[in-house]
Design a protein around this motif. Structure first.
Motif, PDB file in Angstrom:
ATOM      1  N   TYR A  19       0.818  -1.202   0.000  1.00 25.11           N
ATOM      2  CA  TYR A  19       0.000   0.000   0.000  1.00 25.11           C
ATOM      3  C   TYR A  19       0.855   1.256   0.000  1.00 25.11           C
ATOM      4  O   TYR A  19       1.926   1.287   0.598  1.00 25.11           O
ATOM      5  CB  TYR A  19      -0.900   0.033   1.247  1.00 25.11           C
ATOM      6  CG  TYR A  19      -1.989  -0.998   1.192  1.00 25.11           C
ATOM      7  CD1 TYR A  19      -3.220  -0.702   0.627  1.00 25.11           C
ATOM      8  CD2 TYR A  19      -1.787  -2.270   1.685  1.00 25.11           C
ATOM      9  CE1 TYR A  19      -4.219  -1.650   0.559  1.00 25.11           C
ATOM     10  CE2 TYR A  19      -2.779  -3.234   1.620  1.00 25.11           C
ATOM     11  CZ  TYR A  19      -3.995  -2.912   1.055  1.00 25.11           C
ATOM     12  OH  TYR A  19      -4.984  -3.863   0.982  1.00 25.11           O
ATOM     13  N   VAL A  20       0.353   2.282  -0.668  1.00 24.66           N
ATOM     14  CA  VAL A  20       0.948   3.612  -0.592  1.00 24.66           C
ATOM     15  C   VAL A  20       0.464   4.191   0.730  1.00 24.66           C
ATOM     16  O   VAL A  20      -0.730   4.113   1.040  1.00 24.66           O
ATOM     17  CB  VAL A  20       0.464   4.506  -1.766  1.00 24.66           C
ATOM     18  CG1 VAL A  20       0.978   5.922  -1.605  1.00 24.66           C
ATOM     19  CG2 VAL A  20       0.886   3.908  -3.088  1.00 24.66           C
ATOM     20  N   LEU A  21       1.374   4.736   1.530  1.00 27.52           N
ATOM     21  CA  LEU A  21       0.990   5.294   2.824  1.00 27.52           C
ATOM     22  C   LEU A  21       0.847   6.803   2.749  1.00 27.52           C
ATOM     23  O   LEU A  21       1.627   7.479   2.082  1.00 27.52           O
ATOM     24  CB  LEU A  21       2.041   4.942   3.881  1.00 27.52           C
ATOM     25  CG  LEU A  21       2.280   3.454   4.103  1.00 27.52           C
ATOM     26  CD1 LEU A  21       3.346   3.254   5.166  1.00 27.52           C
ATOM     27  CD2 LEU A  21       0.995   2.745   4.480  1.00 27.52           C
ATOM     28  N   GLY A  22      -0.161   7.323   3.443  1.00 26.17           N
ATOM     29  CA  GLY A  22      -0.372   8.760   3.524  1.00 26.17           C
ATOM     30  C   GLY A  22       0.495   9.364   4.618  1.00 26.17           C
ATOM     31  O   GLY A  22       1.203   8.647   5.340  1.00 26.17           O
ATOM     32  N   PRO A  23       0.453  10.683   4.769  1.00 25.04           N
ATOM     33  CA  PRO A  23       1.261  11.364   5.779  1.00 25.04           C
ATOM     34  C   PRO A  23       0.986  10.887   7.204  1.00 25.04           C
ATOM     35  O   PRO A  23       1.868  10.919   8.052  1.00 25.04           O
ATOM     36  CB  PRO A  23       0.871  12.840   5.635  1.00 25.04           C
ATOM     37  CG  PRO A  23       0.194  12.956   4.331  1.00 25.04           C
ATOM     38  CD  PRO A  23      -0.331  11.606   3.973  1.00 25.04           C
ATOM     39  N   GLY A  26      -1.475   5.957   7.291  1.00 21.05           N
ATOM     40  CA  GLY A  26      -2.583   5.093   6.892  1.00 21.05           C
ATOM     41  C   GLY A  26      -2.478   4.671   5.436  1.00 21.05           C
ATOM     42  O   GLY A  26      -1.940   5.395   4.603  1.00 21.05           O
ATOM     43  N   ALA A  27      -3.015   3.477   5.129  1.00 24.53           N
ATOM     44  CA  ALA A  27      -3.000   2.961   3.763  1.00 24.53           C
ATOM     45  C   ALA A  27      -3.929   3.800   2.885  1.00 24.53           C
ATOM     46  O   ALA A  27      -5.061   4.076   3.259  1.00 24.53           O
ATOM     47  CB  ALA A  27      -3.440   1.512   3.755  1.00 24.53           C
ATOM     48  N   ARG A  28      -3.424   4.225   1.726  1.00 22.38           N
ATOM     49  CA  ARG A  28      -4.211   5.060   0.819  1.00 22.38           C
ATOM     50  C   ARG A  28      -4.566   4.359  -0.483  1.00 22.38           C
ATOM     51  O   ARG A  28      -5.650   4.508  -0.997  1.00 22.38           O
ATOM     52  CB  ARG A  28      -3.446   6.347   0.469  1.00 22.38           C
ATOM     53  CG  ARG A  28      -3.159   7.199   1.651  1.00 22.38           C
ATOM     54  CD  ARG A  28      -4.443   7.881   2.095  1.00 22.38           C
ATOM     55  NE  ARG A  28      -4.162   8.767   3.212  1.00 22.38           N
ATOM     56  CZ  ARG A  28      -4.741   8.676   4.387  1.00 22.38           C
ATOM     57  NH1 ARG A  28      -5.631   7.757   4.606  1.00 22.38           N
ATOM     58  NH2 ARG A  28      -4.437   9.507   5.352  1.00 22.38           N
ATOM     59  N   GLU A  29      -3.606   3.610  -1.060  1.00 22.81           N
ATOM     60  CA  GLU A  29      -3.815   2.980  -2.353  1.00 22.81           C
ATOM     61  C   GLU A  29      -3.082   1.648  -2.406  1.00 22.81           C
ATOM     62  O   GLU A  29      -1.932   1.566  -2.009  1.00 22.81           O
ATOM     63  CB  GLU A  29      -3.225   3.884  -3.441  1.00 22.81           C
ATOM     64  CG  GLU A  29      -4.155   4.202  -4.564  1.00 22.81           C
ATOM     65  CD  GLU A  29      -3.472   5.132  -5.558  1.00 22.81           C
ATOM     66  OE1 GLU A  29      -3.298   4.678  -6.703  1.00 22.81           O
ATOM     67  OE2 GLU A  29      -3.124   6.250  -5.193  1.00 22.81           O
TER      68      GLU A  29
END
Length: 60
Positions: A19-23, A26-29
């Protein structure tokens, strides 16, 4: 990385999912990538980030 997919691939190749993590961490994509096992390397463990001091907070 979260998983190594069990689907059939060519010898020495694997599907990885993560997953791509947000700032906020949290998992975003969700993302998948097809890679050769021989080309993978362990990433070094990052050094701990020191706690940030808040601006304007002073103790007297």
């Amino acid at each position: 990385m979260t998983t190594v997919d069990a689907r059939w691939t060519y010898q020495g190749w694997v599907w990885l999912a993560g997953y791509v993590l947000g700032p906020d961490g949290g998992a975003r994509e969700r993302r998948e990538i097809f890679v050769q096992r021989a080309g993978l390397r362990w990433a070094p463990t990052p050094a701990p980030t020191p706690a940030r001091r808040r601006n304007g907070n002073t103790t007297t």
